[in-house]
Motif scaffolding. Structure first.
Motif, PDB file in Angstrom:
ATOM      1  N   ILE A  99       0.837  -1.196   0.000  1.00 17.83           N
ATOM      2  CA  ILE A  99       0.000   0.000   0.000  1.00 17.83           C
ATOM      3  C   ILE A  99       0.878   1.255   0.000  1.00 17.83           C
ATOM      4  CG2 ILE A  99      -1.620   1.397   1.356  1.00 17.83           C
ATOM      5  CD1 ILE A  99      -3.032  -1.118   2.185  1.00 17.83           C
ATOM      6  N   LYS A 100       0.539   2.171  -0.879  1.00 17.26           N
ATOM      7  CA  LYS A 100       1.232   3.459  -0.974  1.00 17.26           C
ATOM      8  C   LYS A 100       0.198   4.568  -0.824  1.00 17.26           C
ATOM      9  CE  LYS A 100       4.359   3.946  -4.135  1.00 17.26           C
ATOM     10  NZ  LYS A 100       5.006   4.069  -5.460  1.00 17.26           N
ATOM     11  N   ILE A 101       0.526   5.583  -0.036  1.00 13.48           N
ATOM     12  CA  ILE A 101      -0.401   6.693   0.205  1.00 13.48           C
ATOM     13  C   ILE A 101       0.090   7.952  -0.491  1.00 13.48           C
ATOM     14  CG2 ILE A 101      -1.399   8.230   1.951  1.00 13.48           C
ATOM     15  CD1 ILE A 101      -1.316   5.911   3.912  1.00 13.48           C
ATOM     16  N   VAL A 102      -0.831   8.630  -1.164  1.00 15.79           N
ATOM     17  CA  VAL A 102      -0.561   9.937  -1.749  1.00 15.79           C
ATOM     18  C   VAL A 102      -1.501  10.925  -1.066  1.00 15.79           C
ATOM     19  CG1 VAL A 102      -0.552  11.340  -3.841  1.00 15.79           C
ATOM     20  CG2 VAL A 102       0.122   8.922  -3.956  1.00 15.79           C
ATOM     21  N   ASP A 103      -0.944  11.806  -0.271  1.00 21.17           N
ATOM     22  CA  ASP A 103      -1.742  12.770   0.493  1.00 21.17           C
ATOM     23  C   ASP A 103      -1.790  14.093  -0.265  1.00 21.17           C
ATOM     24  OD1 ASP A 103      -3.224  13.911   2.504  1.00 21.17           O
ATOM     25  OD2 ASP A 103      -1.480  14.373   3.768  1.00 21.17           O
ATOM     26  N   VAL A 104      -2.943  14.399  -0.833  1.00 15.81           N
ATOM     27  CA  VAL A 104      -3.097  15.590  -1.674  1.00 15.81           C
ATOM     28  C   VAL A 104      -3.627  16.746  -0.833  1.00 15.81           C
ATOM     29  CG1 VAL A 104      -4.230  16.556  -3.709  1.00 15.81           C
ATOM     30  CG2 VAL A 104      -3.545  14.145  -3.689  1.00 15.81           C
ATOM     31  N   LYS A 105      -2.892  17.837  -0.839  1.00 12.28           N
ATOM     32  CA  LYS A 105      -3.320  19.029  -0.125  1.00 12.28           C
ATOM     33  C   LYS A 105      -4.155  19.908  -1.057  1.00 12.28           C
ATOM     34  CE  LYS A 105      -0.860  17.791   3.416  1.00 12.28           C
ATOM     35  NZ  LYS A 105      -1.528  17.243   4.637  1.00 12.28           N
ATOM     36  N   SER A 106      -5.165  20.546  -0.501  1.00 12.72           N
ATOM     37  CA  SER A 106      -6.037  21.399  -1.299  1.00 12.72           C
ATOM     38  C   SER A 106      -5.307  22.684  -1.690  1.00 12.72           C
ATOM     39  CB  SER A 106      -7.294  21.750  -0.507  1.00 12.72           C
ATOM     40  OG  SER A 106      -8.141  22.573  -1.257  1.00 12.72           O
ATOM     41  N   ILE A 107      -5.302  22.993  -2.986  1.00 11.26           N
ATOM     42  CA  ILE A 107      -4.752  24.260  -3.463  1.00 11.26           C
ATOM     43  C   ILE A 107      -5.819  24.972  -4.273  1.00 11.26           C
ATOM     44  CG2 ILE A 107      -2.378  23.428  -3.482  1.00 11.26           C
ATOM     45  CD1 ILE A 107      -2.582  23.138  -6.500  1.00 11.26           C
ATOM     46  N   GLU A 108      -5.770  26.274  -4.296  1.00 13.55           N
ATOM     47  CA  GLU A 108      -6.846  27.066  -4.880  1.00 13.55           C
ATOM     48  C   GLU A 108      -7.103  26.746  -6.351  1.00 13.55           C
ATOM     49  OE1 GLU A 108      -8.143  31.780  -5.391  1.00 13.55           O
ATOM     50  OE2 GLU A 108      -6.308  31.228  -4.306  1.00 13.55           O
ATOM     51  N   ALA A 109      -6.023  26.532  -7.120  1.00 13.46           N
ATOM     52  CA  ALA A 109      -6.179  26.324  -8.563  1.00 13.46           C
ATOM     53  C   ALA A 109      -6.948  25.048  -8.894  1.00 13.46           C
ATOM     54  CB  ALA A 109      -4.811  26.294  -9.234  1.00 13.46           C
ATOM     55  N   PHE A 110      -6.853  24.031  -8.006  1.00 13.09           N
ATOM     56  CA  PHE A 110      -7.499  22.742  -8.298  1.00 13.09           C
ATOM     57  C   PHE A 110      -8.442  22.311  -7.185  1.00 13.09           C
ATOM     58  CE2 PHE A 110      -3.460  22.564 -10.672  1.00 13.09           C
ATOM     59  CZ  PHE A 110      -3.962  22.344 -11.941  1.00 13.09           C
ATOM     60  N   TRP A 111      -8.987  23.254  -6.443  1.00 15.09           N
ATOM     61  CA  TRP A 111      -9.852  22.883  -5.336  1.00 15.09           C
ATOM     62  C   TRP A 111     -11.085  22.126  -5.835  1.00 15.09           C
ATOM     63  CZ3 TRP A 111     -14.819  23.729  -3.514  1.00 15.09           C
ATOM     64  CH2 TRP A 111     -15.034  23.362  -2.180  1.00 15.09           C
ATOM     65  N   GLY A 112     -11.348  20.991  -5.192  1.00 16.98           N
ATOM     66  CA  GLY A 112     -12.514  20.202  -5.565  1.00 16.98           C
ATOM     67  C   GLY A 112     -12.388  19.460  -6.873  1.00 16.98           C
ATOM     68  N   ASN A 113     -11.157  19.343  -7.408  1.00 16.89           N
ATOM     69  CA  ASN A 113     -10.970  18.697  -8.708  1.00 16.89           C
ATOM     70  C   ASN A 113     -10.314  17.333  -8.524  1.00 16.89           C
ATOM     71  OD1 ASN A 113     -10.296  17.971 -11.366  1.00 16.89           O
ATOM     72  ND2 ASN A 113     -10.111  20.109 -11.981  1.00 16.89           N
ATOM     73  N   LYS A 114     -11.095  16.289  -8.703  1.00 24.02           N
ATOM     74  CA  LYS A 114     -10.593  14.928  -8.514  1.00 24.02           C
ATOM     75  C   LYS A 114      -9.475  14.598  -9.498  1.00 24.02           C
ATOM     76  CE  LYS A 114     -12.249  10.120  -8.475  1.00 24.02           C
ATOM     77  NZ  LYS A 114     -13.418   9.240  -8.734  1.00 24.02           N
ATOM     78  N   LYS A 115      -9.497  15.208 -10.670  1.00 28.65           N
ATOM     79  CA  LYS A 115      -8.492  14.902 -11.701  1.00 28.65           C
ATOM     80  C   LYS A 115      -7.083  15.281 -11.247  1.00 28.65           C
ATOM     81  CE  LYS A 115     -11.954  15.598 -15.232  1.00 28.65           C
ATOM     82  NZ  LYS A 115     -12.484  16.473 -16.269  1.00 28.65           N
ATOM     83  N   TYR A 116      -6.974  16.358 -10.498  1.00 28.27           N
ATOM     84  CA  TYR A 116      -5.675  16.763  -9.964  1.00 28.27           C
ATOM     85  C   TYR A 116      -5.149  15.702  -9.003  1.00 28.27           C
ATOM     86  CZ  TYR A 116      -2.335  19.335  -7.042  1.00 28.27           C
ATOM     87  OH  TYR A 116      -1.227  19.721  -6.335  1.00 28.27           O
ATOM     88  N   ALA A 117      -6.012  15.241  -8.096  1.00 22.96           N
ATOM     89  CA  ALA A 117      -5.610  14.218  -7.129  1.00 22.96           C
ATOM     90  C   ALA A 117      -5.244  12.912  -7.835  1.00 22.96           C
ATOM     91  CB  ALA A 117      -6.739  13.986  -6.127  1.00 22.96           C
ATOM     92  N   LEU A 118      -6.059  12.509  -8.807  1.00 25.16           N
ATOM     93  CA  LEU A 118      -5.774  11.281  -9.550  1.00 25.16           C
ATOM     94  C   LEU A 118      -4.447  11.372 -10.298  1.00 25.16           C
ATOM     95  CD1 LEU A 118      -9.201  10.177 -11.074  1.00 25.16           C
ATOM     96  CD2 LEU A 118      -7.729   8.823  -9.578  1.00 25.16           C
TER      97      LEU A 118
END
Length: 370
Positions: A99-118
């Motif tokens: 298992i590997k974890i990627v912890d995505v912090k919210s930034i204004e340019a991509f807030w609420g955008n699942k594609k950025y996290a993916l």
């Protein structure tokens, strides 16, 4: 030519074109025989993007961890959750080395955008083959990874799977949700079989990392809040690189919405992506929906007026029986046979709901994936 004459001849044309779609398009999937593929045991990264999904991860992540497959990692993406999602992920990470974890912090340019996290999760993945599902989703067998990966080869770099919803007894809403899911699957499986793949569902979808980076990821539709699955597949899938997997051991199952309001909101978000499909796909999907709407409207007018009632009844029954045959065979493949008893009612209700969603989306646009 009188009004009812015009309605009658239009009805004949509508039934004719619906028959063409059912026989030559949807029939391609309905009567397709499952082709068993040998396991390839390729190394694969299972990608799960989660936003405020602590409880669902506790429930469903073990079904991924317990897969009977020799070489896979699980990439868990915490998309700026404000619950205990990250803590739950870390608890599983301590217990399982793959298992590997990627912890995505919210930034204004991509807030609420699942594609950025993916995108961050895909970049962090180790393997060249990627298999996607959701945090509220569970594979229905321990051979899920084995089945989905078996359809990859040197040419096939995209695999479309089926992601259904769990059944709730005595719930019309649950049947409506599952019926819409069934119809959507019949559409994208059928179109893929005729060489026109146009979408997939992120609950059960696989493609190569090379395919992702060759398309520059989600950049072409990064500003569209939804569509990390269907818009990406609409962009990259073609008649040469796409396979479909519909073996029962490849299915996943998700938690359905519990209220009509929640489901309506979810479908508004999904439907809003359709305007970004390729032109030929939008035309065909609009035509299919228009034919469905016209069939019921014209049928009601002609049956109430009793105009040439014998011919109208014959054509009406022909179309209904044809639909039962095609969707019956498809529902058997996808383990949704219980929906057939309410087929006409579910279809009418879905047509009305889709029309309402279309009107609502014209007035205001849904924005976020969570």
């Amino acid at each position: 030519m009188g009004f009812l004459d015009f309605i009658f001849y239009t009805f004949i044309v509508v039934v004719f074109f619906q028959a063409v779609f059912y026989i030559f398009f949807f029939g391609r999937f309905a009567f397709l025989k499952e082709k068993g593929n040998s396991s390839k045991n390729i190394a694969i990264s299972v990608i799960v993007c989660a936003k405020n999904e602590a409880e669902n991860l506790k429930t469903f992540l073990p079904s991924i961890i317990d897969q009977d497959y020799p070489n896979f990692e699980i990439v868990l993406i915490n998309d700026a959750s404000n619950d205990n999602t990250l803590k739950v992920m870390k608890r599983f990470e301590k217990q399982h080395q793959n298992i590997k974890i990627v912890d995505v912090k919210s930034i204004e340019a991509f807030w609420g955008n699942k594609k950025y996290a993916l995108t961050l999760g895909i970049k962090a993945s180790t393997h060249d083959y990627l298999l996607f599902t959701d945090a509220d989703c569970k594979p229905l067998s321990k051979n899920w990874i084995k089945e989905m990966t078996s359809y990859f080869d040197n040419e096939k770099t995209v695999v479309l799977g089926y992601g259904g919803y769990s059944k709730i007894k005595k719930s019309f809403l649950n049947k409506l949700i599952r019926f819409e899911t069934l119809i959507t699957a019949v559409y994208y499986f059928s179109f893929a079989k005729i060489g026109m793949p146009y979408m997939g569902v992120g609950r059960n979808l696989a493609y190569t990392k090379k395919e992702f980076f060759n398309a520059n990821g989600f950049i072409n539709h990064i500003k569209v809040r939804s569509g990390d699955d269907d818009l990406f597949i609409n962009q990259v899938a073609n008649n040469k690189n796409t396979s479909i997997c519909f073996s029962k051991e490849s299915f996943t199952e998700s938690i359905p919405k519990q209220t009509f309001k929640e489901w309506f909101k979810q479908k508004r978000r999904h439907v809003s992506t359709a305007i970004h499909y390729k032109k030929q796909h939008k035309i065909l999907l609009a035509l299919i929906y228009s034919l469905q709407l016209l069939f019921w409207l014209l049928s009601i007018i002609l049956l109430v007026s009793t105009y040439k009632w014998l011919i109208v009844c014959s054509l009406f029954l022909f179309r209904i029986i044809l639909q039962y045959i095609i969707l019956g065979a498809s529902s058997k493949k996808l383990e949704e046979k219980d929906l057939l008893a309410l087929l006409p009612f579910l279809e009418i209700f879905l047509i009305i709901t889709q029309l309402t969603i279309f009107i609502n989306n014209l007035i205001s646009k849904p924005n976020y994936w969570k």
